[in-house]
Design a protein around this motif. Structure first.
Motif, short mmCIF file in Angstrom:
data_model
loop_
_atom_site.label_atom_id
_atom_site.label_comp_id
_atom_site.label_asym_id
_atom_site.label_seq_id
_atom_site.Cartn_x
_atom_site.Cartn_y
_atom_site.Cartn_z
N LEU A 138 0.82 -1.21 0.00
CA LEU A 138 0.00 0.00 0.00
C LEU A 138 0.85 1.26 0.00
O LEU A 138 0.35 2.35 -0.32
N ALA A 139 2.12 1.15 0.38
CA ALA A 139 2.99 2.32 0.42
C ALA A 139 3.34 2.82 -0.98
O ALA A 139 3.73 3.98 -1.15
N PHE A 140 3.21 1.95 -1.99
CA PHE A 140 3.51 2.32 -3.36
C PHE A 140 2.23 2.75 -4.08
O PHE A 140 1.23 2.05 -4.01
N PRO A 141 2.26 3.88 -4.78
CA PRO A 141 1.10 4.23 -5.62
C PRO A 141 0.85 3.12 -6.63
O PRO A 141 1.80 2.55 -7.18
N PHE A 142 -0.43 2.85 -6.89
CA PHE A 142 -0.76 1.70 -7.73
C PHE A 142 -0.11 1.78 -9.10
O PHE A 142 0.51 0.82 -9.57
N LEU A 143 -0.23 2.93 -9.76
CA LEU A 143 0.28 3.04 -11.12
C LEU A 143 1.80 2.87 -11.15
O LEU A 143 2.35 2.22 -12.04
N LEU A 144 2.47 3.45 -10.15
CA LEU A 144 3.93 3.31 -10.08
C LEU A 144 4.32 1.86 -9.86
O LEU A 144 5.26 1.35 -10.50
N LEU A 145 3.61 1.17 -8.97
CA LEU A 145 3.90 -0.24 -8.72
C LEU A 145 3.68 -1.08 -9.97
O LEU A 145 4.49 -1.96 -10.30
N SER A 146 2.60 -0.81 -10.69
CA SER A 146 2.31 -1.56 -11.92
C SER A 146 3.37 -1.29 -12.99
O SER A 146 3.79 -2.21 -13.70
N ILE A 147 3.83 -0.04 -13.09
CA ILE A 147 4.86 0.30 -14.07
C ILE A 147 6.15 -0.45 -13.76
O ILE A 147 6.81 -0.98 -14.66
#
Length: 297
Positions: A138-147
């Protein structure tokens, strides 16, 4: 053993189903009709794409490039910069969007529900460990994690599903953990423990079924979100290969021609909007039916 017990159980299930069916067919739940109709229409369109699509979505014809919408009877929504039929590409694009949305959510819900139930049921160190992992994700923004995941795995249908599952399972984990914390102390769970039932059997048979209403509602909303996320990744060039028609890829290709040929982006955008709207309406209606707190409204 009481021989009438299975019969009473079947009668109880039938009674609950009858109550839910009556609630669904009230005018109050028009959202289910509208949202369900949109979703079913898109589902059938994706399944019957080879039959209902007027043209091959990959067929190139530079002599027909950038035809305006409704300018030709053969190309109702016009053509793109390579002469490909826009309507056919939108129809075929629904297959990828719905496939990724449904499959990703099913895997994410299964993984998240199991981990959330295990976390709440066993508690102590198990709960602390799983919740720490959830907090990290949850600490990572979703879009950044997906990228990051897609950059590591590379583009592809399977890889984008993996990336979406790894990004969305935490939502289901938190939901189910909260539900199980209130369920594990009920009489039927305590009785199953006293009779010597195994922990995993209790979780799967006596606890998880009681979380299904909440899971079903959340799944519908998550499918809509995942479709948007998949379109975003495809728009950035991190989705499926460019040769495969998807709504996000079509938006990315159309941004270059926004002034000269706005229909290249408008119609795929409308497809995403209608799909997300229909699924959200369906999820909202199901919440009204399945949530006990909504019954008196």
């Amino acid at each position: 053993m009481d021989i009438d017990q299975p019969i009473r159980h079947v009668d109880a299930v039938a009674f609950q189903f009858s109550r839910i069916k009556k609630r669904i067919f009230r005018k109050k739940y028009l959202k289910i009709y509208v949202g369900g109709s949109i979703f079913l229409a898109l589902l059938f369109a994706s399944l019957l794409a080879p039959i209902i699509a007027p043209h091959d979505p990959a067929k190139l014809d530079l002599t027909l490039k950038l035809l305006r919408a409704f300018e030709s009877e053969d190309f109702i929504l016009g053509t793109d910069n390579l002469g490909r039929d826009l309507l056919s590409r939108i129809i075929y694009g629904s297959r990828i969007s719905l496939l990724i949305g449904v499959v990703s959510v099913l895997f994410a819900a299964t993984l998240g529900a199991l981990l959330g139930a295990i976390s709440a049921y066993f508690g102590k160190y198990v709960d602390e460990l799983i919740m720490k992992v959830v907090e990290i994700f949850l600490a990572f923004p979703f879009l950044l994690l997906s990228i990051v995941i897609m950059a590591f795995l590379g583009p592809g249908l399977t890889n984008i599903i993996i990336a979406l599952v790894l990004s969305r399972w935490v939502q289901f984990c938190r939901l189910v953990r909260g539900e199980v914390l209130s369920i594990k102390g009920r009489d039927h769970v305590v009785a199953a423990k006293a009779l010597g039932a195994k922990d995993m059997y209790i979780i799967v048979r006596h606890i998880l079924p009681y979380t299904m209403p909440s899971l079903i509602v959340m799944c519908t909303f998550e499918v809509a979100l995942v479709i948007i996320y998949e379109s975003s990744l495809s728009f950035l060039g991190l989705g499926v290969p460019a040769s495969v028609p998807t709504w996000g890829t079509m938006l990315a290709e159309g941004r270059t021609y926004m002034m000269a040929a706005p229909w290249l982006s408008v119609f795929p955008g409308l497809a995403i909007f209608v799909t997300v709207l229909g699924i959200n309406l369906l999820g909202d209606g199901l919440r009204d039916v399945l949530d006990p707190r909504m019954r008196g409204r």
